[in-house]
Scaffold this motif. Structure first.
Motif, short mmCIF file in Angstrom:
data_model
loop_
_atom_site.label_atom_id
_atom_site.label_comp_id
_atom_site.label_asym_id
_atom_site.label_seq_id
_atom_site.Cartn_x
_atom_site.Cartn_y
_atom_site.Cartn_z
N SER A 35 83.74 -36.59 29.76
CA SER A 35 82.63 -35.95 29.05
C SER A 35 81.30 -36.28 29.72
CB SER A 35 82.60 -36.42 27.60
OG SER A 35 81.50 -35.88 26.92
N PHE A 52 88.66 -35.77 24.26
CA PHE A 52 89.41 -34.53 24.38
C PHE A 52 90.70 -34.53 23.59
CE2 PHE A 52 86.75 -34.91 28.17
CZ PHE A 52 86.07 -33.70 28.12
N VAL A 55 92.31 -31.23 22.31
CA VAL A 55 93.19 -30.41 23.16
C VAL A 55 94.63 -30.59 22.74
CG1 VAL A 55 93.97 -29.99 25.51
CG2 VAL A 55 91.56 -30.51 25.08
N TRP A 99 88.30 -24.09 18.37
CA TRP A 99 88.64 -25.08 19.39
C TRP A 99 87.87 -24.78 20.68
CZ3 TRP A 99 90.73 -24.25 24.22
CH2 TRP A 99 91.05 -25.40 24.95
N GLY A 100 87.79 -23.51 21.06
CA GLY A 100 87.11 -23.14 22.30
C GLY A 100 85.62 -23.48 22.27
N PHE A 103 85.32 -27.21 22.57
CA PHE A 103 85.67 -27.69 23.90
C PHE A 103 84.53 -27.46 24.89
CE2 PHE A 103 87.64 -27.12 28.12
CZ PHE A 103 88.31 -28.34 28.23
N ASP A 106 82.03 -30.08 24.22
CA ASP A 106 82.45 -31.38 24.74
C ASP A 106 82.16 -31.50 26.24
OD1 ASP A 106 83.38 -32.54 22.40
OD2 ASP A 106 85.34 -31.59 22.58
N VAL A 107 82.30 -30.41 26.95
CA VAL A 107 82.14 -30.44 28.40
C VAL A 107 80.69 -30.21 28.82
CG1 VAL A 107 82.83 -29.36 30.58
CG2 VAL A 107 84.52 -29.70 28.77
N SER A 227 85.92 -30.25 19.93
CA SER A 227 87.02 -29.28 19.95
C SER A 227 88.00 -29.55 18.82
CB SER A 227 87.73 -29.31 21.30
OG SER A 227 88.37 -30.56 21.52
#
Length: 483
Positions: A35, A52, A55, A99-100, A103, A106-107, A227
């Motif tokens: 991250s 993560f 995921v 979730w997308g 995510f 998070d990134v 996510s």
């Protein structure tokens, strides 16, 4: 017996697939997707933990659902095909989108407004999928047709639960543990209503979360990240509505089932409003933070809040099983909330009058702290020598609630002000040979922590720049140089 075999098969599918995916995420994926988030004043761990886990949790659920669709459960009257397909696909597709969004955050760390827009989009998707709350059934009224309020209330529920799960995810095993208790209570209610296909879907999600919890329980080896929190919040928001609806009327049981994250989030928003802090600005004054401040360990704090969630769930079962007592069940929930907040010593509960009176002063002080912090280069640029620079920094530090400030150059202490206390949270900033250490007491660093962290960084850089300017050798113009 056959029903239980099929339900256990669904739960084990999520558990086994989730365990496999979690090991892949922890040992393979997380090192590749470290991250980019910087550490903040709210971090509980000294070492960075990968974020993560969502995921493995989300894709275990999707994979297990795909397996159930492939297996011939419909021949037993239990297949997911037996569920309303608009709701099923709204749940699955929305969970994937949730979730997308998380995510990507998070990134890349999305701005708050973009995350809110995405959450509102998920709420709209839920409404078009058939989850609109139109008729509300409560403990003190038979039925209330919401009319034009149905869409705003549904959006508030979906967006609110997503953020509630995200906010309570600040302690190892807490958010996933509360979710497991909520799903267990919901499974009991759905089983009593005689909806085995929906019960199967709940068990699959239960198994997927349980797989994650084994990696997230204290001491955590991975966090669910945004996510996982967005995925979990969206699925809980929709499943609790779906599982507690009867004859087109939506009960208020989901409020009891998810009471712990709801109470934590609602009180956090109320607390921030009183102090003039934006609702999206994080702090370190949640329920679990208070428990840790009272001397409980991370494991004990997690167990206490999960246990309290079970008590709320017991009240939900009471309200469902014996409708004549549902009014007492909700009143019991309110009483439990007050006792919880009072025990954790929130000032607005214990000393409401004096706390409310002092909020205007706090708002003015915070506004001045932010304004000066953002213009610190100009503010310090007016100081002609180091002594006045240090006095200006001390003035700003008082506004920010900093107890001790220490400035060093090449490991030598140039100036220090304030007592040394081992309980203080110390933040260190460096630039070349310069170094400044800020010591914040708990009452300061638990409040508005993200904003203060950014301002301390900005003020430190302005301090270094000004000290370097004052420390630089003075070069006279050519015509003024002595011969």
């Amino acid at each position: 017996m056959l029903l239980w075999k099929l339900l256990i098969t669904g739960a084990l599918s999520g558990l086994v697939l989730g365990s496999i995916l979690m090991m892949v995420v922890v040992y393979r994926l997380a090192p590749l997707l470290q991250s980019r988030r910087q550490r903040s004043l709210r971090d509980q761990h000294q070492m960075p933990i990968p974020r993560f886990g969502g995921v493995g949790m989300a894709w275990a659920f999707f994979g297990a659902v795909g397996l159930l669709v492939w297996l011939p459960f419909e021949e037993r009257g239990l297949g997911l095909e037996m569920l309303p397909q608009s709701r099923l696909w709204g749940l699955l597709f929305g969970a994937l989108l949730a979730w997308g969004i998380g995510f990507v955050d998070d990134v890349l760390t999305l701005r708050a407004r973009w995350k809110l827009m995405g959450q509102l989009g998920l709420g709209v998707l839920a409404i078009f999928s058939g989850f609109e709350i139109q008729n509300l059934q409560g403990p003190f009224f038979q039925s209330w047709n919401l009319g034009a309020w149905s869409i705003p209330l549904t959006l508030l529920w979906v967006v609110g639960i997503i953020n509630a799960v995200n906010l309570i995810d600040g302690l190892d095993g807490l958010a996933s543990g509360v979710a497991l208790v909520a799903l267990a209570i919901l499974a009991w209610i759905v089983g009593e209503q005689g909806n085995p296909s929906l019960l199967l879907l709940i068990w699959v999600l239960f198994g997927s979360i349980l797989a994650f919890w084994t990696f997230n329980r204290p001491p955590a080896s991975i966090f669910m990240g945004d996510s996982g929190a967005y995925f979990l919040g969206y699925t809980l928001a929709l499943l609790t509505l779906w599982g507690t609806e009867s004859s087109g009327k939506q009960s208020m049981l989901p409020v009891l089932i998810l009471a712990v994250p709801i109470v934590d989030t609602a009180f956090a928003l109320f607390r921030r409003f009183l102090k003039g802090i934006p609702f999206y600005s994080a702090d370190k004054d949640h329920l679990h933070h208070r428990l840790i401040a009272k001397g409980f360990s991370s494991v004990q704090s997690m167990a206490i809040l999960v246990g309290i969630s079970g008590v709320y769930g017991g009240l939900a079962i009471l309200a469902f099983q014996w409708p004549y007592f549902q009014g007492f069940a909700y009143l019991g929930g309110l009483a439990l909330t007050w006792v919880l907040l009072y025990t954790l010593e929130y000032d607005v509960i214990r000393k409401p009058v004096s706390t409310l009176k002092g909020q205007s002063d706090h708002r003015r002080q915070r506004a001045l702290m932010i304004a000066l912090g953002q213009q610190m280069e100009t503010f310090l640029g007016k100081d002609p020598e180091a002594g006045s620079v240090f006095r200006s920094i001390r003035y700003w530090g008082d506004l920010a609630g900093v107890a001790r400030i220490e400035v060093r150059k090449a490991e030598q202490v140039l100036w220090a002000d304030g007592p040394t206390d081992q309980s203080h949270r110390t933040l260190l900033f460096q630039s070349d040979s310069w170094e400044v250490r800020w010591g914040l007491p708990e009452a300061s660093w638990t409040l508005d922590s993200d904003v203060k962290g950014e301002l301390l960084d900005q003020v430190s850089q302005a301090l270094f720049e000004r000290l370097q300017q004052l420390d630089a050798p003075k070069v006279l113009p050519l015509r003024q140089r002595p011969r």
